[in-house]
Design a protein around this motif. Sequence first.
Motif, PDB file in Angstrom:
ATOM      1  N   THR A 285       0.895  -1.219  -0.027  1.00  0.00           N
ATOM      2  CA  THR A 285       0.122  -0.136  -0.075  1.00  0.00           C
ATOM      3  C   THR A 285       0.980   1.326   0.019  1.00  0.00           C
ATOM      4  O   THR A 285       0.508   2.240  -0.698  1.00  0.00           O
ATOM      5  CB  THR A 285      -1.065  -0.088   1.174  1.00  0.00           C
ATOM      6  N   ILE A 286       1.992   1.108   0.813  1.00  0.00           N
ATOM      7  CA  ILE A 286       2.959   2.217   0.744  1.00  0.00           C
ATOM      8  C   ILE A 286       3.305   2.632  -0.666  1.00  0.00           C
ATOM      9  O   ILE A 286       3.635   3.805  -1.300  1.00  0.00           O
ATOM     10  CB  ILE A 286       4.185   2.127   1.435  1.00  0.00           C
ATOM     11  N   CYS A 287       3.804   1.429  -1.282  1.00  0.00           N
ATOM     12  CA  CYS A 287       4.146   1.535  -2.854  1.00  0.00           C
ATOM     13  C   CYS A 287       3.109   2.298  -3.815  1.00  0.00           C
ATOM     14  O   CYS A 287       3.499   2.960  -4.583  1.00  0.00           O
ATOM     15  CB  CYS A 287       4.531   0.174  -3.392  1.00  0.00           C
ATOM     16  N   GLN A 288       1.634   1.635  -3.480  1.00  0.00           N
ATOM     17  CA  GLN A 288       0.677   1.980  -4.206  1.00  0.00           C
ATOM     18  C   GLN A 288       0.388   3.813  -4.116  1.00  0.00           C
ATOM     19  O   GLN A 288       0.090   4.544  -5.188  1.00  0.00           O
ATOM     20  CB  GLN A 288      -0.640   1.555  -3.848  1.00  0.00           C
ATOM     21  N   ILE A 289       0.510   4.080  -2.838  1.00  0.00           N
ATOM     22  CA  ILE A 289       0.563   5.639  -2.561  1.00  0.00           C
ATOM     23  C   ILE A 289       1.577   6.509  -3.207  1.00  0.00           C
ATOM     24  O   ILE A 289       1.353   7.377  -3.714  1.00  0.00           O
ATOM     25  CB  ILE A 289       0.211   5.696  -1.090  1.00  0.00           C
ATOM     26  N   LEU A 290       2.737   6.098  -2.976  1.00  0.00           N
ATOM     27  CA  LEU A 290       3.748   7.111  -2.915  1.00  0.00           C
ATOM     28  C   LEU A 290       4.609   6.857  -4.397  1.00  0.00           C
ATOM     29  O   LEU A 290       5.325   7.795  -4.694  1.00  0.00           O
ATOM     30  CB  LEU A 290       4.995   6.873  -2.085  1.00  0.00           C
ATOM     31  N   THR A 294       8.472   9.569 -11.572  1.00  0.00           N
ATOM     32  CA  THR A 294       9.724   9.775 -11.231  1.00  0.00           C
ATOM     33  C   THR A 294      10.239   9.043 -10.320  1.00  0.00           C
ATOM     34  O   THR A 294      11.686   8.874 -10.105  1.00  0.00           O
ATOM     35  CB  THR A 294      10.057  11.363 -11.079  1.00  0.00           C
ATOM     36  N   ASP A 295       9.621   8.400  -9.371  1.00  0.00           N
ATOM     37  CA  ASP A 295      10.266   7.471  -8.351  1.00  0.00           C
ATOM     38  C   ASP A 295       9.295   6.183  -8.121  1.00  0.00           C
ATOM     39  O   ASP A 295       8.439   6.349  -7.283  1.00  0.00           O
ATOM     40  CB  ASP A 295      10.180   8.269  -7.254  1.00  0.00           C
ATOM     41  N   ASN A 296       9.455   5.228  -8.849  1.00  0.00           N
ATOM     42  CA  ASN A 296       8.630   3.983  -8.545  1.00  0.00           C
ATOM     43  C   ASN A 296       8.854   3.020  -7.760  1.00  0.00           C
ATOM     44  O   ASN A 296       9.932   2.272  -7.892  1.00  0.00           O
ATOM     45  CB  ASN A 296       8.623   3.481 -10.133  1.00  0.00           C
ATOM     46  N   LEU A 297       8.310   3.084  -6.622  1.00  0.00           N
ATOM     47  CA  LEU A 297       8.737   2.172  -5.274  1.00  0.00           C
ATOM     48  C   LEU A 297       8.308   0.679  -5.796  1.00  0.00           C
ATOM     49  O   LEU A 297       8.977  -0.283  -5.323  1.00  0.00           O
ATOM     50  CB  LEU A 297       7.849   2.316  -4.137  1.00  0.00           C
ATOM     51  N   TRP A 298       7.746   0.324  -6.850  1.00  0.00           N
ATOM     52  CA  TRP A 298       7.349  -1.023  -7.211  1.00  0.00           C
ATOM     53  C   TRP A 298       8.531  -1.545  -7.853  1.00  0.00           C
ATOM     54  O   TRP A 298       8.648  -2.755  -7.653  1.00  0.00           O
ATOM     55  CB  TRP A 298       6.052  -1.191  -8.069  1.00  0.00           C
ATOM     56  N   THR A 299       9.304  -0.768  -8.249  1.00  0.00           N
ATOM     57  CA  THR A 299      10.762  -1.411  -9.124  1.00  0.00           C
ATOM     58  C   THR A 299      11.950  -1.014  -7.931  1.00  0.00           C
ATOM     59  O   THR A 299      13.043  -1.679  -8.638  1.00  0.00           O
ATOM     60  CB  THR A 299      10.627  -0.700 -10.438  1.00  0.00           C
ATOM     61  N   PHE A 300      11.681  -0.270  -7.234  1.00  0.00           N
ATOM     62  CA  PHE A 300      12.848  -0.191  -6.329  1.00  0.00           C
ATOM     63  C   PHE A 300      13.506  -1.236  -5.825  1.00  0.00           C
ATOM     64  O   PHE A 300      12.677  -2.227  -5.118  1.00  0.00           O
ATOM     65  CB  PHE A 300      12.493   0.942  -5.502  1.00  0.00           C
TER      66      PHE A 300
END
Length: 385
Positions: A285-290, A294-300
Amino acid sequence: MLYRSLLFVFLLFPVVSQSQSFVKNIEQTLRKKILDDANWAIKQKPQTVTSASSPRSAGTKHDFFSEGDYWWPDSLNPDGPYIQRDGLTNPDNFVAHRILMIRFSRIVGALASAYRLTGDTKYVSSAFEHINAWFINPETRMNPSLLFAQAIKGRATGRGIGIIDTIHLMEVAQAIRVMEGNKIAKASDVTGAKEWFASYINWLMTHQYGKDEMEAKNNHGTCWVMQVASFAALTGNKEVTDFCKQRYKTVLLPNQMSADGSFPLELKRTKPYGYSLFNLDAMATICQILSDKTDNLWTFETADGKSIKKGIEYLYPFVVNKSSWTLKPDVMYWENWPVAQPFLVFGAVNLQNKTWLKTWKGLEHSPKVEEVIRNLPIRNPLIWF
Protein backbone atom coordinates in the motif's frame (compact mmCIF):
# COMPACT_ATOMS: atom_id res chain seq x y z
CA MET A 1 12.83 10.17 -37.07
CA LEU A 2 9.24 9.15 -37.81
CA TYR A 3 10.21 5.50 -37.40
CA ARG A 4 11.70 6.21 -33.97
CA SER A 5 8.54 8.09 -32.90
CA LEU A 6 6.29 5.25 -34.02
CA LEU A 7 8.50 2.74 -32.26
CA PHE A 8 8.26 4.76 -29.05
CA VAL A 9 4.47 4.81 -29.28
CA PHE A 10 4.39 1.09 -30.02
CA LEU A 11 6.53 0.33 -26.99
CA LEU A 12 4.66 2.70 -24.69
CA PHE A 13 1.04 1.93 -25.41
CA PRO A 14 0.98 -1.83 -24.69
CA VAL A 15 2.08 -1.06 -21.11
CA VAL A 16 -0.56 1.64 -20.62
CA SER A 17 -3.23 -0.52 -22.25
CA GLN A 18 -2.23 -3.50 -20.12
CA SER A 19 -2.61 -1.49 -16.89
CA GLN A 20 -5.98 -0.20 -18.02
CA SER A 21 -6.99 -3.75 -18.85
CA PHE A 22 -6.06 -4.88 -15.34
CA VAL A 23 -8.10 -2.09 -13.73
CA LYS A 24 -11.05 -2.87 -16.00
CA ASN A 25 -10.82 -6.48 -14.86
CA ILE A 26 -10.89 -5.32 -11.24
CA GLU A 27 -13.96 -3.18 -11.94
CA GLN A 28 -15.77 -6.14 -13.48
CA THR A 29 -14.81 -8.42 -10.60
CA LEU A 30 -16.01 -5.99 -7.93
CA ARG A 31 -18.94 -4.33 -9.67
CA LYS A 32 -21.75 -6.25 -7.95
CA LYS A 33 -20.01 -6.10 -4.57
CA ILE A 34 -19.42 -2.35 -4.90
CA LEU A 35 -23.03 -1.59 -5.78
CA ASP A 36 -24.35 -3.90 -3.04
CA ASP A 37 -22.03 -2.32 -0.47
CA ALA A 38 -23.01 1.17 -1.57
CA ASN A 39 -26.70 0.29 -1.36
CA TRP A 40 -26.10 -0.65 2.28
CA ALA A 41 -23.85 2.33 2.96
CA ILE A 42 -26.19 4.98 1.61
CA LYS A 43 -28.82 3.94 4.17
CA GLN A 44 -26.49 4.36 7.15
CA LYS A 45 -26.53 7.31 9.53
CA PRO A 46 -23.33 8.83 10.90
CA GLN A 47 -21.96 7.39 14.14
CA THR A 48 -18.71 8.73 15.53
CA VAL A 49 -16.63 8.24 18.68
CA THR A 50 -19.25 10.29 20.55
CA SER A 51 -21.73 7.44 19.98
CA ALA A 52 -20.00 5.13 22.49
CA SER A 53 -17.97 5.57 25.65
CA SER A 54 -16.13 3.66 28.34
CA PRO A 55 -15.72 4.61 32.01
CA ARG A 56 -12.14 3.36 31.72
CA SER A 57 -11.20 6.07 29.20
CA ALA A 58 -9.08 8.94 30.53
CA GLY A 59 -10.16 11.14 27.62
CA THR A 60 -13.23 13.16 26.66
CA LYS A 61 -16.15 12.00 24.54
CA HIS A 62 -14.31 13.33 21.47
CA ASP A 63 -11.19 11.22 22.09
CA PHE A 64 -10.73 7.88 20.41
CA PHE A 65 -10.29 5.16 23.04
CA SER A 66 -9.38 1.50 22.75
CA GLU A 67 -7.79 -1.18 24.92
CA GLY A 68 -4.90 -3.47 24.01
CA ASP A 69 -6.20 -6.65 22.43
CA TYR A 70 -3.83 -9.12 24.03
CA TRP A 71 -4.14 -7.96 27.65
CA TRP A 72 -6.09 -9.95 30.24
CA PRO A 73 -6.94 -9.91 33.96
CA ASP A 74 -4.29 -11.59 36.11
CA SER A 75 -5.86 -14.74 37.59
CA LEU A 76 -3.49 -14.45 40.57
CA ASN A 77 -4.39 -10.80 41.12
CA PRO A 78 -7.84 -10.11 39.60
CA ASP A 79 -7.93 -6.47 40.68
CA GLY A 80 -4.35 -5.75 39.62
CA PRO A 81 -2.81 -4.66 36.31
CA TYR A 82 -3.62 -6.71 33.25
CA ILE A 83 -1.05 -9.21 31.88
CA GLN A 84 -0.19 -9.95 28.26
CA ARG A 85 -1.07 -13.05 26.25
CA ASP A 86 0.40 -12.37 22.81
CA GLY A 87 -1.92 -13.22 19.95
CA LEU A 88 -4.90 -14.01 22.19
CA THR A 89 -7.64 -11.40 21.96
CA ASN A 90 -9.57 -10.49 25.12
CA PRO A 91 -13.20 -10.09 24.00
CA ASP A 92 -14.09 -7.97 27.07
CA ASN A 93 -11.78 -5.08 26.21
CA PHE A 94 -13.29 -1.85 24.87
CA VAL A 95 -13.03 -1.69 21.08
CA ALA A 96 -16.30 0.09 20.25
CA HIS A 97 -14.50 3.13 18.84
CA ARG A 98 -12.41 0.95 16.56
CA ILE A 99 -15.55 -0.79 15.33
CA LEU A 100 -17.16 2.60 14.67
CA MET A 101 -14.08 3.75 12.76
CA ILE A 102 -14.08 0.59 10.67
CA ARG A 103 -17.78 1.14 9.97
CA PHE A 104 -16.99 4.72 8.90
CA SER A 105 -14.25 3.49 6.61
CA ARG A 106 -16.47 0.81 5.08
CA ILE A 107 -19.30 3.26 4.43
CA VAL A 108 -17.20 6.01 2.86
CA GLY A 109 -15.03 3.55 0.94
CA ALA A 110 -18.10 1.84 -0.51
CA LEU A 111 -19.71 5.13 -1.49
CA ALA A 112 -16.53 6.44 -3.12
CA SER A 113 -16.12 3.15 -5.02
CA ALA A 114 -19.68 3.38 -6.33
CA TYR A 115 -19.09 6.99 -7.36
CA ARG A 116 -15.85 5.97 -9.11
CA LEU A 117 -17.76 3.24 -10.90
CA THR A 118 -20.95 5.10 -11.83
CA GLY A 119 -20.35 8.85 -11.47
CA ASP A 120 -23.60 9.18 -9.51
CA THR A 121 -23.37 12.18 -7.19
CA LYS A 122 -25.79 10.71 -4.63
CA TYR A 123 -22.87 8.68 -3.30
CA VAL A 124 -20.77 11.82 -2.80
CA SER A 125 -23.54 13.59 -0.90
CA SER A 126 -24.06 10.63 1.42
CA ALA A 127 -20.32 10.14 2.05
CA PHE A 128 -19.80 13.73 3.13
CA GLU A 129 -22.54 13.45 5.76
CA HIS A 130 -20.26 10.96 7.53
CA ILE A 131 -17.07 12.89 6.80
CA ASN A 132 -18.61 16.04 8.24
CA ALA A 133 -19.73 14.21 11.38
CA TRP A 134 -16.29 12.71 12.07
CA PHE A 135 -14.08 15.68 11.26
CA ILE A 136 -16.04 18.95 11.34
CA ASN A 137 -19.26 18.99 13.39
CA PRO A 138 -18.21 20.25 16.86
CA GLU A 139 -20.77 18.04 18.58
CA THR A 140 -19.63 14.76 17.02
CA ARG A 141 -16.09 15.20 15.66
CA MET A 142 -13.14 13.15 16.80
CA ASN A 143 -10.09 14.96 18.16
CA PRO A 144 -7.13 14.69 15.72
CA SER A 145 -4.90 12.83 18.17
CA LEU A 146 -4.62 9.35 19.66
CA LEU A 147 -3.70 9.82 23.30
CA PHE A 148 -5.94 7.08 24.64
CA ALA A 149 -5.62 4.20 22.18
CA GLN A 150 -4.59 0.67 23.19
CA ALA A 151 -4.78 1.49 26.89
CA ILE A 152 -4.01 -1.25 29.42
CA LYS A 153 -5.92 -1.42 32.68
CA GLY A 154 -3.60 -0.66 35.57
CA ARG A 155 -0.65 0.08 33.27
CA ALA A 156 -1.31 2.83 30.71
CA THR A 157 -4.09 5.25 29.77
CA GLY A 158 -2.86 5.08 26.18
CA ARG A 159 0.16 4.01 24.12
CA GLY A 160 1.86 4.91 20.87
CA ILE A 161 1.21 1.37 19.71
CA GLY A 162 -2.46 2.35 19.47
CA ILE A 163 -1.75 4.54 16.45
CA ILE A 164 -2.18 1.45 14.32
CA ASP A 165 -5.92 1.69 14.98
CA THR A 166 -6.26 4.64 12.59
CA ILE A 167 -5.16 2.69 9.52
CA HIS A 168 -8.91 2.55 8.92
CA LEU A 169 -8.93 6.26 8.14
CA MET A 170 -6.79 5.70 5.04
CA GLU A 171 -9.67 4.74 2.79
CA VAL A 172 -11.58 7.73 4.11
CA ALA A 173 -8.70 9.99 3.08
CA GLN A 174 -8.45 8.31 -0.31
CA ALA A 175 -12.22 8.54 -0.78
CA ILE A 176 -12.04 12.29 -0.22
CA ARG A 177 -9.37 12.50 -2.93
CA VAL A 178 -11.66 10.61 -5.31
CA MET A 179 -14.73 12.75 -4.57
CA GLU A 180 -13.39 16.23 -3.82
CA GLY A 181 -13.55 17.37 -7.44
CA ASN A 182 -17.30 16.88 -7.65
CA LYS A 183 -19.41 20.02 -7.19
CA ILE A 184 -21.61 18.16 -4.68
CA ALA A 185 -18.64 18.09 -2.30
CA LYS A 186 -18.79 21.43 -0.48
CA ALA A 187 -15.48 23.27 -0.46
CA SER A 188 -15.86 23.96 3.28
CA ASP A 189 -16.30 20.24 4.02
CA VAL A 190 -13.30 19.27 1.91
CA THR A 191 -11.18 21.99 3.51
CA GLY A 192 -12.34 21.04 7.00
CA ALA A 193 -11.50 17.37 6.47
CA LYS A 194 -8.07 18.23 5.08
CA GLU A 195 -7.40 20.49 8.05
CA TRP A 196 -8.28 17.61 10.38
CA PHE A 197 -5.85 15.29 8.63
CA ALA A 198 -3.15 17.97 8.56
CA SER A 199 -3.52 18.35 12.33
CA TYR A 200 -3.35 14.60 12.78
CA ILE A 201 -0.20 14.35 10.65
CA ASN A 202 1.41 17.02 12.82
CA TRP A 203 0.47 15.07 15.96
CA LEU A 204 1.77 11.81 14.51
CA MET A 205 5.11 13.41 13.70
CA THR A 206 5.65 15.49 16.85
CA HIS A 207 4.06 13.69 19.81
CA GLN A 208 6.21 11.09 21.54
CA TYR A 209 3.60 8.39 20.87
CA GLY A 210 3.93 9.08 17.16
CA LYS A 211 7.72 9.15 17.28
CA ASP A 212 7.76 5.84 19.18
CA GLU A 213 5.44 4.22 16.65
CA MET A 214 7.48 5.51 13.72
CA GLU A 215 10.55 3.81 15.18
CA ALA A 216 8.81 0.44 15.70
CA LYS A 217 10.81 -2.32 14.03
CA ASN A 218 7.86 -4.39 12.80
CA ASN A 219 4.44 -3.90 11.18
CA HIS A 220 3.70 -0.98 13.51
CA GLY A 221 6.51 1.04 11.93
CA THR A 222 5.25 0.04 8.48
CA CYS A 223 1.71 1.12 9.31
CA TRP A 224 2.92 4.47 10.65
CA VAL A 225 4.50 5.22 7.28
CA MET A 226 1.50 3.84 5.39
CA GLN A 227 -1.06 6.04 7.07
CA VAL A 228 1.08 9.18 7.25
CA ALA A 229 1.75 8.77 3.51
CA SER A 230 -1.98 8.38 2.85
CA PHE A 231 -2.94 11.45 4.86
CA ALA A 232 -0.12 13.52 3.36
CA ALA A 233 -1.25 12.57 -0.15
CA LEU A 234 -4.69 14.01 0.68
CA THR A 235 -3.32 17.23 2.16
CA GLY A 236 -0.72 17.72 -0.56
CA ASN A 237 2.17 17.68 1.89
CA LYS A 238 5.11 16.86 -0.40
CA GLU A 239 7.68 17.23 2.38
CA VAL A 240 5.98 14.46 4.35
CA THR A 241 5.40 12.19 1.34
CA ASP A 242 9.10 12.53 0.43
CA PHE A 243 10.00 11.66 4.01
CA CYS A 244 7.81 8.55 3.82
CA LYS A 245 9.41 7.47 0.53
CA GLN A 246 12.88 7.70 2.05
CA ARG A 247 11.77 5.85 5.15
CA TYR A 248 10.43 3.00 3.03
CA LYS A 249 13.67 2.83 1.03
CA THR A 250 16.17 3.26 3.84
CA VAL A 251 14.45 1.84 6.93
CA LEU A 252 11.42 -0.38 6.32
CA LEU A 253 12.52 -2.47 3.35
CA PRO A 254 16.20 -2.98 4.29
CA ASN A 255 15.60 -3.57 8.00
CA GLN A 256 12.39 -5.62 7.99
CA MET A 257 12.86 -7.91 5.00
CA SER A 258 15.33 -10.78 4.89
CA ALA A 259 17.15 -11.91 1.75
CA ASP A 260 14.41 -14.41 0.87
CA GLY A 261 11.63 -11.81 1.03
CA SER A 262 10.20 -12.81 4.42
CA PHE A 263 9.72 -10.60 7.48
CA PRO A 264 11.59 -12.26 10.37
CA LEU A 265 10.02 -10.14 13.12
CA GLU A 266 6.54 -11.13 11.93
CA LEU A 267 7.53 -14.79 11.68
CA LYS A 268 8.51 -14.74 15.36
CA ARG A 269 4.96 -13.86 16.44
CA THR A 270 2.30 -16.31 17.60
CA LYS A 271 0.38 -15.45 14.41
CA PRO A 272 3.22 -15.44 11.88
CA TYR A 273 1.06 -16.13 8.83
CA GLY A 274 -1.49 -13.38 9.50
CA TYR A 275 1.16 -10.85 10.48
CA SER A 276 3.22 -11.61 7.37
CA LEU A 277 0.17 -10.99 5.18
CA PHE A 278 -0.60 -7.81 7.09
CA ASN A 279 2.90 -6.35 6.84
CA LEU A 280 3.18 -7.16 3.15
CA ASP A 281 -0.21 -5.54 2.53
CA ALA A 282 1.04 -2.42 4.31
CA MET A 283 4.28 -2.24 2.34
CA ALA A 284 2.42 -2.76 -0.95
CA THR A 285 0.00 0.00 0.00
CA ILE A 286 2.92 2.33 0.67
CA CYS A 287 4.19 1.59 -2.84
CA GLN A 288 0.71 2.22 -4.26
CA ILE A 289 0.35 5.56 -2.48
CA LEU A 290 3.82 6.97 -3.04
CA SER A 291 4.94 5.71 -6.46
CA ASP A 292 5.00 8.23 -9.29
CA LYS A 293 6.55 8.61 -12.73
CA THR A 294 9.88 9.76 -11.34
CA ASP A 295 10.11 7.47 -8.32
CA ASN A 296 8.54 4.03 -8.69
CA LEU A 297 8.71 2.09 -5.42
CA TRP A 298 7.34 -1.00 -7.19
CA THR A 299 10.63 -1.39 -9.04
CA PHE A 300 12.91 -0.09 -6.29
CA GLU A 301 15.51 -2.54 -4.95
CA THR A 302 17.98 -2.16 -2.13
CA ALA A 303 21.66 -2.73 -2.86
CA ASP A 304 21.32 -6.32 -1.63
CA GLY A 305 18.27 -7.06 -3.79
CA LYS A 306 15.32 -6.56 -1.42
CA SER A 307 12.13 -5.36 -3.08
CA ILE A 308 8.36 -5.43 -2.78
CA LYS A 309 8.32 -7.95 -5.64
CA LYS A 310 10.56 -10.29 -3.66
CA GLY A 311 8.20 -9.98 -0.68
CA ILE A 312 5.20 -10.95 -2.80
CA GLU A 313 7.09 -13.82 -4.44
CA TYR A 314 8.02 -15.20 -1.01
CA LEU A 315 4.49 -15.19 0.39
CA TYR A 316 2.50 -15.95 -2.76
CA PRO A 317 2.99 -19.75 -2.69
CA PHE A 318 1.59 -19.84 0.85
CA VAL A 319 -1.45 -17.87 -0.30
CA VAL A 320 -2.12 -20.30 -3.13
CA ASN A 321 -1.50 -23.32 -0.89
CA LYS A 322 -1.62 -22.49 2.81
CA SER A 323 -0.91 -26.11 3.74
CA SER A 324 2.65 -25.59 2.47
CA TRP A 325 3.29 -23.07 5.29
CA THR A 326 6.42 -24.27 7.06
CA LEU A 327 5.79 -22.74 10.50
CA LYS A 328 3.18 -23.58 13.11
CA PRO A 329 -0.35 -22.35 12.37
CA ASP A 330 -1.39 -19.04 13.93
CA VAL A 331 -2.79 -19.39 17.44
CA MET A 332 -6.02 -17.67 16.38
CA TYR A 333 -7.83 -17.04 13.09
CA TRP A 334 -5.60 -19.44 11.14
CA GLU A 335 -8.59 -20.74 9.22
CA ASN A 336 -9.76 -17.24 8.21
CA TRP A 337 -6.72 -16.25 6.11
CA PRO A 338 -5.97 -15.50 3.34
CA VAL A 339 -8.61 -13.23 1.81
CA ALA A 340 -8.36 -10.90 -1.21
CA GLN A 341 -5.10 -9.38 0.01
CA PRO A 342 -4.27 -5.87 -1.25
CA PHE A 343 -0.68 -6.83 -2.09
CA LEU A 344 -2.01 -9.23 -4.72
CA VAL A 345 -4.17 -6.71 -6.57
CA PHE A 346 -1.76 -3.78 -6.21
CA GLY A 347 1.17 -5.98 -7.19
CA ALA A 348 -0.69 -7.50 -10.12
CA VAL A 349 -1.46 -4.13 -11.70
CA ASN A 350 1.88 -2.47 -11.07
CA LEU A 351 4.06 -5.47 -11.90
CA GLN A 352 1.78 -6.73 -14.69
CA ASN A 353 1.23 -10.19 -13.19
CA LYS A 354 -1.94 -11.90 -14.40
CA THR A 355 -1.41 -14.90 -12.13
CA TRP A 356 -1.53 -12.77 -8.99
CA LEU A 357 -4.68 -11.05 -10.26
CA LYS A 358 -6.36 -14.38 -10.97
CA THR A 359 -5.56 -15.55 -7.44
CA TRP A 360 -6.88 -12.31 -5.95
CA LYS A 361 -10.12 -12.63 -7.92
CA GLY A 362 -10.74 -16.09 -6.47
CA LEU A 363 -10.29 -15.11 -2.81
CA GLU A 364 -12.86 -13.74 -0.35
CA HIS A 365 -13.68 -10.07 -1.04
CA SER A 366 -16.22 -9.60 1.75
CA PRO A 367 -14.78 -11.14 4.92
CA LYS A 368 -17.12 -11.27 7.89
CA VAL A 369 -14.69 -12.11 10.72
CA GLU A 370 -14.01 -8.98 12.77
CA GLU A 371 -10.32 -9.75 13.28
CA VAL A 372 -9.80 -10.16 9.54
CA ILE A 373 -11.57 -6.88 8.79
CA ARG A 374 -9.49 -5.13 11.45
CA ASN A 375 -6.31 -6.25 9.71
CA LEU A 376 -7.55 -5.45 6.20
CA PRO A 377 -7.67 -1.65 5.95
CA ILE A 378 -7.78 -1.72 2.13
CA ARG A 379 -11.21 -3.09 1.29
CA ASN A 380 -11.99 -0.91 -1.73
CA PRO A 381 -9.02 -1.25 -4.09
CA LEU A 382 -10.73 0.47 -7.02
CA ILE A 383 -10.45 3.90 -5.40
CA TRP A 384 -6.67 3.53 -5.22
CA PHE A 385 -6.16 3.37 -9.00
